[in-house]
Motif scaffolding. Structure first.
Motif: not given
Lengths: 856, 118
Positions: A331-339
């Motif tokens: 599961r995705l728990i973090y993403a930055n703006d660029a992602a």
């Protein structure tokens, strides 16, 4: 029972019995008359309050157990009880020694026989210890709660001090912390019960700084242990003593906030009374002190973590790379703006709210070679298995917009202390620009050889360019040429789908472009400027269509995005190239336009070069032809054939020449020659040689004389050692054939092919012409019979290299033997073909061939 | 088409230029440039060793002829070491073997002037 205890019985004989019963009761039982004088005082009352029965009986109860400050409250209770009510509750009472005792008290009235209240009885149970334990527990709980609710000690301090003060009954507390400079402690917070006027004490406390060992907090700091001062006013090491006296503070204790051996801070509490040391309390406070220490450490660690996380976040947000973090379940728990941006999401929140499979379903994934890429192969998957995967480059294509992006994916596992995978960190480096540049370079590199081959056939070249553009640069590509009348002619349409090709061609035939159209190919021709339609809305098709059927065709083409670029040479648009994205759904952007323009420029340049080359070639051939006889003369009883072939592309004038003409005496002259070098210089010498020979042949008969004349002419007119070689043949036909007189000036000897297949060289070697003033030139006579042939040629025909790859003299001999019985024309043709057949390396030099044959 | 290689040796006033490969129009200008450089030092004898030549065309002939003409004009000597058959034949056809000093081996030559051209 209560009634029997009334003062009306003091003298009965049962009094001793009653007294002994009362003494067994495990509670203090005290009776008093209406005026408050004690009438009964059992043995337990003695234990609780310290006064014996003898001391107590007859004295006012208020004097014995009530502190003056409690008098009003106690009087009120007494009044109620004497009025006939009962009262139950806790109250703090005084012992004989002045200390306090907390009791659970039941007060009830004592009635006489007729019901009048004659006194009161009070049953008290000592609950001091229980209450104290309760208060201390409450104090601890309040500390724990204060810490739990706070982010930092500074936020917890006030609640913590208040909780302890209220629960323990110590009205003032303060917190000290080691100052940043590390050599003194300062007060961080003070709390006190507002019923007390301690403002001055607070102000002074907050203003001072203590060195180790000074005052109560300094002592605790220095020793790392709790300290107790029964009365600060009396203490000699208490700088705030004077103000404490004014405020009314006496007993005090302090304890350290410790972490391991380190004292992080000090807490002190003050009482309004003189207090003897209470070891239990200090032990409890020591526990609280280390509890606070641990809290501070945890908070500090959390703060540190938060700070570093904030810093990382700030870094992550500012980088161009997309960064995501997956938990062990994927599961995705973090993403930055660029992602989020790179995957087409409006926000990080939206991105994270979408399951990974949902994100991946938005794209068609392919690897670098264009093969489908399963998202099971994503490096993040491997990282979650604890592997350190290789970087991969994948292409993300959005089927809705047709937009393509390339990303280099890197994934790294993050392990916890037990070695289990805690996270996978994915980094998406958008390499679309680089990939596009690479692809464009590769494409242009592929186009290069095709364009450089333009010299041979420029229209075929442009057609190849169109084919090259599909499917990489376009779903279909059309090249149209501007004709002399200004209209456009479709040269080539290349299409990914052959069925669509027919449709597109049909479309072009049926709806030729309107030359006055404000857009499209006609407009590009007119303006010389490219057009790009990144999107083709239906409205544009409606506008462009001439009728309903046309519109249907246009719609059927599924045009999505179009680029039209001019093919311009020397300021003139000679064609247009149209690139179309249709069924693939891709869209053109500015980078594609730049690439298309680059390709068009290169194609146009190549085509223009080809034109110049062709023109030059044409001029060279024209000049060459002028150096050769337009046609060979008919010599009676003889056949004659000539061949000339320029080396390479033929855009330089060669130095070979041949000629045949009738001389003044009725003889015929056949001559072949070779001037060294190529180009205009060689052509000039060739012209000189040919005309000198013709002129000399009008006066002279002997071939050697004629060549000597030529030698002289070359020596006189040229100082640059431009020599030539010549084979001169004087032909005198006779009834049996012909008599030949042959003279060679540095030229390969002609070959005679007899009708019986014999091959032999004719003539004798002579000096080449144009160098030496005294050439050796020899005339030789040869007779030809019917079917005999003489073959004259230049050295290009028999060029011999050490590697034996050329036709050569032996090849010539063999060929001639096979040519017996053939006509002159056939022999010349056979020789030319044989020389050319030696492949791309031949002929390097020009070749000239003349065949003279006696008719049979 | 093999690239022409030149090997130049200078010893006792004799400059030996050995050819290896094909001497044709494409190479003639480069070789001529080298020859002119060598001749600028006025060596008494320049020897062109043709034994390594696999091909020579009319431009090659012209190069040799011009070098010989310059030598005669400047009162120097020039000699050739005969090449393989296909190269000899070209010289023979043009009757150059009687006009130029040609030897089988450079050892036959020395700066002293024996075997001088006729």
């Amino acid at each position: 029972m209560v009634d029997t205890l009334g003062p009306s019985y003091p003298a009965t004989q049962d009094a001793s019995f009653e007294a002994s019963v009362l003494d067994q009761v495990d509670a203090a039982v005290i009776a008093a008359d209406r005026s408050g004088l004690v009438t009964r005082w059992n043995r337990h009352a003695e234990k609780v309050f310290g006064w014996t029965g003898e001391e107590a009986i007859g004295r006012s109860i208020l004097d014995l157990v009530v502190s003056p400050s409690d008098l009003p409250a106690i009087n009120e209770i007494m009044d109620q009880v004497l009025a006939g009510a009962v009262w139950e509750g806790e109250m703090a009472l005084l012992r004989k020694d002045g200390s306090r005792v907390v009791c659970h008290v039941n007060d009830a009235p004592i009635h006489d026989g007729v019901g009048a209240v004659v006194g009161a009885v009070s049953v008290s149970v000592d609950v001091t210890e229980a209450k104290e334990a309760e208060h201390r527990l409450a104090a601890r709980t309040s500390v724990t709660r204060a810490l739990a609710e706070a982010d930092a000690l500074a936020g917890a301090a006030s609640n913590l001090l208040q909780g302890v003060c209220e629960n323990l009954g110590w009205p003032l507390g303060s917190l000290w912390a080691v100052a940043p400079e590390g050599d003194v402690i300062r007060c961080v917070d003070v709390w006190y019960d507002r019923s007390m006027d301690a403002a001055e004490f607070e102000a002074f406390t907050r203003s001072v700084a203590f060195e180790p060992g000074v005052g109560l907090p300094g002592r605790v700091w220095a020793s790392g242990r709790p300290a107790w001062i029964p009365d600060v006013v009396q203490d000699r090491n208490f700088p705030r003593g004077a103000i404490a006296a004014i405020v009314g503070l006496h007993g005090a204790f302090g304890f350290p906030i410790v972490l391991g051996d380190e004292v992080l801070g000090i807490i002190e509490f003050f009482s309004g009374e003189v207090k003897e040391p209470d070891e239990d309390l200090l032990a409890m406070m020591a526990v609280i002190g280390s509890q606070i220490g641990q809290f501070m450490e945890r908070k500090e660690a959390e703060e540190e973590l938060r700070r570093s996380r904030d810093q990382l976040q700030a870094i992550f947000q500012s980088v161009a790379e997309g960064i995501t973090v997956q938990d062990p379940t994927g599961r995705l728990i973090y993403a930055n703006d660029a992602a989020a941006r790179q995957t087409g999401f409006a926000s990080v929140e939206e991105f994270l709210a979408t399951p990974l499979s949902g994100i991946m379903q938005r794209f068609e994934l392919t690897d670098e070679s264009g093969a489908p890429f399963s998202f099971q192969r994503l490096p993040g998957r491997q990282a979650l298995r604890g592997e350190t995967p290789e970087d991969v480059v994948v292409r993300f294509r959005d089927p809705d917009t047709g937009e393509e992006r390339w990303a280099q994916l890197r994934a790294t596992p993050v392990f916890d202390s037990s070695g289990k995978v805690q996270f996978a960190v994915n980094i998406f480096h958008d390499v679309s620009d680089r990939k596009r540049r690479d692809e464009a370079q590769r494409f242009l590199a592929e186009a290069g050889p095709i364009l450089s081959a333009a010299a041979t056939d420029l229209e075929a070249t442009l057609a190849r360019v169109a084919e090259l553009a599909v499917p990489w640069l376009a779903d279909w590509c059309a090249i149209e040429m501007v004709q002399d009348d200004g209209t456009l002619r479709t040269l080539k349409v290349a299409h990914v789908d052959p069925d669509k090709l027919a449709l597109a061609e049909d479309w072009g035939r049926r709806y030729p472009p309107d030359p006055s159209s404000p857009r499209g190919a006609a407009n590009v021709v007119r303006t010389g400027r490219s057009e790009i339609y990144e999107d083709i809305p239906d409205a544009l098709l409606v506008q462009a269509a001439v009728d309903q059927e046309h519109l249907e065709i246009l719609r059927g083409l599924q045009l999505r995005s179009v680029i039209t670029v001019p093919l311009t040479a020397r300021g003139r648009v000679f064609g247009v190239m149209t690139l179309v994205f249709a069924e693939s759904g891709r869209r053109y952007g500015p980078a594609d336009l730049a690439l298309a323009e680059d390709l068009a420029r290169r194609a146009a340049l190549a085509v223009d070069n080809a034109r110049i080359y062709q023109e030059r070639d044409h001029i060279a051939r024209t000049l060459q032809r002028s150096l050769l006889p337009p046609r060979l003369p008919d010599i009676p009883g003889m056949e004659i054939a000539g061949r000339y072939r320029a080396a390479g592309a033929g855009n330089d004038v060669g130095g070979d020449f041949y000629d045949a003409f009738e001389a003044v005496d009725g003889s015929w002259v056949v001559v072949i020659g070779d001037v060294c070098g190529k180009g205009p210089e060689a052509a000039a010498v060739t012209g000189l040689a040919r005309h000198t020979i013709r002129a000399a042949a009008m006066r002279e008969r002997k071939p050697s004389e004629i060549l000597t004349t030529l030698n002289d002419a070359l020596l006189q007119q040229r100082s640059d050692h431009m020599f030539c070689t010549v084979a001169y043949v004087r032909v005198r036909p006779n009834p049996g054939g012909a008599r030949l007189t042959i003279c060679c000036g540095g030229h390969p000897l002609p070959v005679v092919l007899r009708a019986d297949g014999t091959v032999l060289a004719a003539g004798s070697p002579g000096t080449l012409l144009g160098i030496f003033p005294d050439p050796e030139l020899v005339d030789r006579t040869v007779d030809l019979g019917p079917g005999d042939a003489l073959v004259l040629f230049t050295d290009g025909v028999i060029e011999e290299h050490g590697d034996g790859e050329m036709f050569g003299r032996d090849g010539m001999t063999d060929l001639l033997r096979e040519s017996v019985g053939r006509k002159a024309e056939e022999i010349a043709e056979a020789i030319e073909q044989a020389v050319v057949a030696f492949g791309p390396a031949a002929p390097r030099d020009d070749i000239a061939i003349v065949v003279l044959r006696v008719e049979t | 088409m093999t690239q022409l290689e030149l090997k130049i040796e200078s010893r006792d006033g004799v400059v030996l230029m050995a050819f290896s490969g094909e001497l044709d129009l494409a190479e003639a200008a480069r070789v001529e440039q080298r020859l002119l450089e060598i001749e600028a030092a006025r060596p008494p004898l320049v020897v062109l060793d043709l034994r390594g030549l696999t091909f020579i065309d009319s431009s090659g002939l012209r190069l040799v002829i011009e070098a010989d003409q310059r030598a005669r004009r400047d009162d120097r000597r020039m000699a050739l070491v005969r090449g393989p058959e296909q190269v000899r034949r070209i010289f023979a056809i043009a009757l150059l073997d009687t006009r130029l000093q040609m030897v089988e081996d450079p050892a036959e030559l020395s700066a002293a002037g024996d075997g001088a051209p006729p």
